[in-house]
Design an enzyme around this catalytic site. Structure first.
Site, short mmCIF file in Angstrom:
data_model
loop_
_atom_site.label_atom_id
_atom_site.label_comp_id
_atom_site.label_asym_id
_atom_site.label_seq_id
_atom_site.Cartn_x
_atom_site.Cartn_y
_atom_site.Cartn_z
N VAL A 1 9.20 10.30 5.12
CA VAL A 1 8.85 9.73 4.13
C VAL A 1 8.63 10.12 3.41
CG1 VAL A 1 7.49 7.08 3.39
CG2 VAL A 1 9.60 7.44 5.68
N LYS B 1 0.96 -1.39 0.20
CA LYS B 1 -0.16 0.01 0.67
C LYS B 1 1.26 1.65 -0.35
CE LYS B 1 -1.64 1.13 3.85
NZ LYS B 1 -1.17 3.17 4.72
N ASN B 2 1.81 1.57 0.62
CA ASN B 2 2.57 2.65 0.83
C ASN B 2 3.49 2.73 0.05
OD1 ASN B 2 1.46 3.07 3.45
ND2 ASN B 2 2.85 2.25 4.70
N ARG C 1 1.18 14.82 12.76
CA ARG C 1 1.88 14.14 11.38
C ARG C 1 2.11 15.84 11.02
NH1 ARG C 1 -0.42 8.47 9.47
NH2 ARG C 1 1.76 8.67 8.76
N ASP D 1 5.57 0.80 11.83
CA ASP D 1 4.16 0.27 11.57
C ASP D 1 4.08 -1.27 11.70
OD1 ASP D 1 3.81 2.50 10.32
OD2 ASP D 1 4.16 1.98 8.53
N ILE E 1 8.96 7.40 15.94
CA ILE E 1 8.43 8.07 15.24
C ILE E 1 7.25 8.90 15.73
CG2 ILE E 1 8.00 7.81 12.74
CD1 ILE E 1 11.19 6.58 12.97
N CYS F 1 -3.84 12.92 13.34
CA CYS F 1 -4.55 11.63 12.76
C CYS F 1 -4.69 11.32 14.38
CB CYS F 1 -4.24 10.92 11.72
SG CYS F 1 -2.74 10.20 12.18
N ARG G 1 -8.49 -0.26 5.10
CA ARG G 1 -7.24 0.93 4.76
C ARG G 1 -6.22 0.68 4.60
NH1 ARG G 1 -5.61 5.01 8.38
NH2 ARG G 1 -4.17 5.36 6.93
C1 UD1 Z 1 4.41 6.80 6.40
C2 UD1 Z 1 3.50 5.57 6.11
C3 UD1 Z 1 3.78 5.46 7.19
C4 UD1 Z 1 4.95 5.09 8.18
C5 UD1 Z 1 5.84 6.43 7.99
C6 UD1 Z 1 7.30 6.35 8.96
C7 UD1 Z 1 2.77 6.35 3.88
C8 UD1 Z 1 2.01 6.21 3.43
N1 UD1 Z 1 2.90 5.96 4.92
O1 UD1 Z 1 4.19 8.36 6.76
O2 UD1 Z 1 2.64 4.20 7.35
O3 UD1 Z 1 4.18 4.68 10.23
O4 UD1 Z 1 5.26 6.62 7.23
O5 UD1 Z 1 7.71 4.79 8.65
O6 UD1 Z 1 3.62 5.49 3.42
N2 UD1 Z 1 7.32 14.73 10.44
C9 UD1 Z 1 7.99 15.84 10.12
N3 UD1 Z 1 7.65 16.87 9.32
C10 UD1 Z 1 6.66 16.15 8.50
C11 UD1 Z 1 6.63 15.26 7.52
C12 UD1 Z 1 7.17 14.38 8.54
O7 UD1 Z 1 7.85 16.21 11.77
O8 UD1 Z 1 6.79 17.65 7.59
C13 UD1 Z 1 7.65 14.01 11.38
C14 UD1 Z 1 6.06 12.58 11.89
O9 UD1 Z 1 5.54 13.50 12.46
C15 UD1 Z 1 6.75 11.98 12.24
C16 UD1 Z 1 8.51 11.44 11.16
O10 UD1 Z 1 8.45 12.02 11.08
O11 UD1 Z 1 7.37 11.88 13.77
C17 UD1 Z 1 7.89 11.10 10.49
O12 UD1 Z 1 7.48 10.90 9.83
P1 UD1 Z 1 7.10 9.85 8.10
O13 UD1 Z 1 8.30 9.14 7.78
O14 UD1 Z 1 6.91 11.50 7.22
O15 UD1 Z 1 5.56 10.11 8.31
P2 UD1 Z 1 4.91 9.53 6.71
O16 UD1 Z 1 5.56 9.23 5.46
O17 UD1 Z 1 3.44 10.53 6.76
#
Ligand code: UD1
Length: 418
Positions: free
Chosen positions: A166, A22-23, A123, A307, A329, A118, A399
């Site tokens: 990510v 999915k991701n 996030r 995850d 995380i 969420c 989901r």
């Molecule tokens: C993706 C995955 C999710 C997984 C996560 C971490 C998808 C669709 N989702 O989510 O399943 O749990 O990676 O492996 O691929 N952060 C900031 N600022 C930002 C972006 C992120 O501070 O602009 C922080 C977040 O709050 C979190 C950390 O960085 O603490 C990692 O988040 P991130 O790697 O961005 O997760 P997602 O891409 O949302």
């Protein structure tokens, strides 16, 4: 509202096939905005994917989902494109924000609803916007929307992410794909799903090279037509079922996977005493009675994924001694703990760490799912618990887990949806 009923303590055996990731699919779908026609294979038919499909249709792409074949065919005829991602489509599925990079680089503007928080944390998207601004985008936030513009197109830049994300890495790659000149991204996330996005973009005519956490992207000037890409397997789904097998499996086999991608998880399960045989493209898990304690911290790939934190915690309740799992995380990702405690687990939370004293005998209860991975941890707990477990709010599971009941039932689990 639908519920899952599980009668636990049934030994499972058989084969579980693992769906496409999915991701990996979500950012690749966002990337199809950059193409004219593509065929995507091995697509998991889960709710988040359908939400992303809705978003692409809203934007103006033609999307054909061949459900029986797990294939999606997408056409961007470049007609009547709306460079907008509305709130209703981003609020339930945060990955909607990934269309920002593609729209901005191709159409020079985008208006994307801010995804908001969420269940697992606030996030934010500051890192996404940080990278896009470095590429020359003008960005403002108004009425809950990100309004981004790059009148003369995006320009290649040197960007070092202050922390690993990510989504921000994916948005930056998408934006740099057809930016003018060379972009260098440093401190990138290197999850296998990102590697799959890069593979797709390179098929599309991109020139993206990776070296550890440093990515070099040369702006693409000519997009290739009619490409076809097969999405990688879902390593989180595999990890989830490997833990199910460690909990109640007699002999469970997983084929058509790449065990190298989840080598760290394999090593952790082996350390915990799980009887596991891994080959290049298959894994077999045998009955594992003597589970050992372990201390783990969630971190970006190649370390242990957040995850799989909730699922591993269920296995820790079976371990002899005290295990610890630190969630580094997301700030609010222990929502499953109160529910697991109601089932008899002995878990205490101190700051970011859950301390699990085992072994505990879990017993069935009526529980509430709160987010995708927390929900599936309750399914695992239900499989190993005595008597009946009822799981409410299972729309979270839909989901991200394709054919969950069917896959478990095939291995003789007593599980049904009502
Ligand atoms: C993706 C995955 C999710 C997984 C996560 C971490 C998808 C669709 N989702 O989510 O399943 O749990 O990676 O492996 O691929 N952060 C900031 N600022 C930002 C972006 C992120 O501070 O602009 C922080 C977040 O709050 C979190 C950390 O960085 O603490 C990692 O988040 P991130 O790697 O961005 O997760 P997602 O891409 O949302």
């Amino acid at each position: 509202m639908q519920k899952l009923l599980i009668n636990g303590k049934k030994e499972l055996s058989g084969k579980i096939s693992i769906s496409g990731s999915k991701n990996a699919t979500l950012p690749i779908l966002a990337a199809t905005i950059l193409s004219d026609q593509v065929k995507l294979k091995n697509i998991p038919l889960v709710k988040d994917i359908f939400t992303m499909v809705e978003l692409l249709k809203f934007i103006g792409l033609k999307v054909n989902v061949l459900k029986k074949k797990n294939i999606i065919i997408i056409q961007n005829l470049d007609k009547n494109i709306k460079t907008l991602a509305p709130y209703r489509l981003v609020k339930t599925m945060r990955a909607g924000v990934l269309v920002l990079g593609s729209l901005l680089t191709k159409y020079k503007k985008a208006k994307i609803s801010l995804p908001g928080g969420c269940a697992i944390g606030t996030r934010p998207v500051n890192l996404h916007l940080f990278a896009l601004k470095k590429l020359g985008a003008k960005i403002k936030i108004k009425n809950g929307y990100i309004i981004a513009e790059a009148k003369n197109g995006l320009k290649g830049a040197n960007i070092t992410f202050p922390s690993i994300s990510v989504g921000a890495t994916e948005n930056a790659i998408l934006a740099a794909f057809s930016a003018n000149g060379k972009t260098v991204l440093r401190n990138c996330a290197i999850e296998p799903e990102i590697k799959d996005l890069i593979k797709f973009l390179n098929l599309l005519g991109g020139k993206i090279k990776t070296q550890g956490r440093k990515f070099e992207i040369y702006g693409c000037t000519k997009v290739k037509k009619n490409i076809s890409h097969e999405v990688i397997f879902d390593r989180i789904e595999l990890g989830t079922y490997m833990i199910a097998a460690a909990l109640v499996g007699k002999k469970i086999t997983f084929n058509k996977i790449n065990s190298r991608v989840i080598q760290n998880e394999i090593n952790i399960l082996k350390k915990m005493g799980v009887k596991l045989k891994s080959h290049k493209s298959s894994i077999e898990i045998l009955k594992s009675d003597n589970i050992k304690k372990i201390n783990i911290s969630t971190k970006p790939y190649p370390n242990f994924p957040t995850d799989l934190q909730a699922q591993l915690m269920v296995l820790m309740t079976r371990a002899h001694g005290t295990s610890k799992i630190k969630e580094s995380i997301f700030e609010n990702r222990f929502m499953h703990v109160p529910e697991l405690k109601r089932m008899g687990a002995n878990i205490e939370i101190k700051n970011k760490t859950a301390i699990i004293k085992g072994p505990s005998k879990l017993s069935g209860a009526e529980v509430m799912a709160t987010d995708l991975r927390a929900s599936v941890s309750l399914v695992l707990a239900g499989l190993v618990a005595e008597n009946r477990t009822i799981i409410n709010r299972i729309y979270h599971l839909d989901r991200g887990y394709e054919f969950l009941e069917k896959k478990l039932k095939n291995c003789k689990a007593r599980i049904k949806r009502i």
